[in-house]
Design a protein around this motif. Structure first.
Motif, short mmCIF file in Angstrom:
data_model
loop_
_atom_site.label_atom_id
_atom_site.label_comp_id
_atom_site.label_asym_id
_atom_site.label_seq_id
_atom_site.Cartn_x
_atom_site.Cartn_y
_atom_site.Cartn_z
N ASP A 1 0.83 -1.21 0.00
CA ASP A 1 0.00 0.00 0.00
C ASP A 1 0.86 1.26 0.00
O ASP A 1 0.57 2.22 -0.71
N ASP A 2 1.94 1.25 0.79
CA ASP A 2 2.85 2.40 0.82
C ASP A 2 3.53 2.59 -0.53
O ASP A 2 3.67 3.72 -1.02
N ALA A 3 3.95 1.49 -1.17
CA ALA A 3 4.59 1.57 -2.48
C ALA A 3 3.62 2.10 -3.52
O ALA A 3 3.97 2.94 -4.36
N LEU A 4 2.39 1.63 -3.48
CA LEU A 4 1.35 2.07 -4.41
C LEU A 4 1.09 3.57 -4.26
O LEU A 4 1.06 4.31 -5.25
N GLU A 5 0.96 4.01 -3.04
CA GLU A 5 0.72 5.44 -2.77
C GLU A 5 1.88 6.29 -3.27
O GLU A 5 1.68 7.33 -3.90
N TRP A 6 3.11 5.86 -3.01
CA TRP A 6 4.29 6.60 -3.44
C TRP A 6 4.34 6.69 -4.96
O TRP A 6 4.50 7.77 -5.53
N ALA A 7 4.17 5.57 -5.63
CA ALA A 7 4.24 5.55 -7.10
C ALA A 7 3.15 6.42 -7.71
O ALA A 7 3.41 7.22 -8.62
N LYS A 8 1.94 6.31 -7.21
CA LYS A 8 0.82 7.08 -7.77
C LYS A 8 0.96 8.57 -7.48
O LYS A 8 0.46 9.39 -8.24
N SER A 9 1.64 8.93 -6.39
CA SER A 9 1.85 10.34 -6.09
C SER A 9 2.80 10.99 -7.09
O SER A 9 2.78 12.20 -7.29
N VAL A 10 3.63 10.17 -7.74
CA VAL A 10 4.58 10.67 -8.73
C VAL A 10 4.00 10.58 -10.14
O VAL A 10 4.14 11.51 -10.94
N MET A 11 3.31 9.48 -10.43
CA MET A 11 2.76 9.26 -11.76
C MET A 11 1.48 8.44 -11.60
O MET A 11 1.54 7.24 -11.32
N THR A 12 0.34 9.08 -11.77
CA THR A 12 -0.95 8.44 -11.45
C THR A 12 -1.22 7.18 -12.25
O THR A 12 -1.95 6.31 -11.80
N GLN A 13 -0.65 7.05 -13.44
CA GLN A 13 -0.93 5.87 -14.26
C GLN A 13 -0.12 4.64 -13.87
O GLN A 13 -0.33 3.56 -14.42
N LEU A 14 0.80 4.76 -12.92
CA LEU A 14 1.58 3.60 -12.48
C LEU A 14 0.69 2.62 -11.71
O LEU A 14 -0.21 3.03 -10.98
N ALA A 15 0.98 1.36 -11.89
CA ALA A 15 0.25 0.30 -11.19
C ALA A 15 1.26 -0.73 -10.68
O ALA A 15 1.50 -1.76 -11.31
N PRO A 16 1.89 -0.44 -9.54
CA PRO A 16 2.92 -1.35 -9.02
C PRO A 16 2.39 -2.77 -8.85
O PRO A 16 1.24 -2.99 -8.48
#
Length: 132
Positions: free
Chosen positions: A92-107
């Protein structure tokens, strides 16, 4: 093995770290990772956004090596074992971090590298020596 503050700061501020893995036939794989940060002095979080071969390798062989893209800022190689989290707090933390930088990312996963060895990659006589 514990990373010092200089090592952790360098991982945090560099845009790229290089992740080396190997499959169960010992075929190496090396990829750039754009989302990496230390969680503490012994653990590096890697966000598996685009990992395909690397993630499969880590599921079968949980050994990995990480080096920072700019060795002038962090002339070290970090080796260790990984835990893969495809759900839960770390994911969840990784998902939040990635999406805060680039919303289209889906870790796909949060990969935690538990650092067990640190080596110098600084050019010169200490290159390849283990850091104690």
């Amino acid at each position: 093995m514990v990373m010092n503050k200089e090592m952790m700061d360098a991982i945090e501020k560099n845009n790229i770290v290089w992740l080396a893995t190997a499959n169960n036939k010992s075929t190496p794989n090396l990829v750039p990772i754009g989302f990496a940060r230390p969680l503490d002095g012994e653990t590096i979080l890697l966000v598996a956004n685009f990992m395909n071969k690397s993630l499969e390798n880590l599921k079968n062989n949980p050994q990995a090596t990480v080096a920072v893209g700019d060795i002038s800022e962090c002339p070290y190689q970090f080796k260790g074992t990984v835990e893969i989290h495809e759900s839960g707090k770390y994911f969840d933390d990784a998902l939040e971090w990635a999406k805060s930088v680039m919303t289209q990312l889906a870790p796909k996963a949060a990969v935690l590298l538990k650092v067990t060895e640190i080596y110098s990659v600084q050019p010169g006589p200490d290159a390849g020596k283990r850091v104690d």
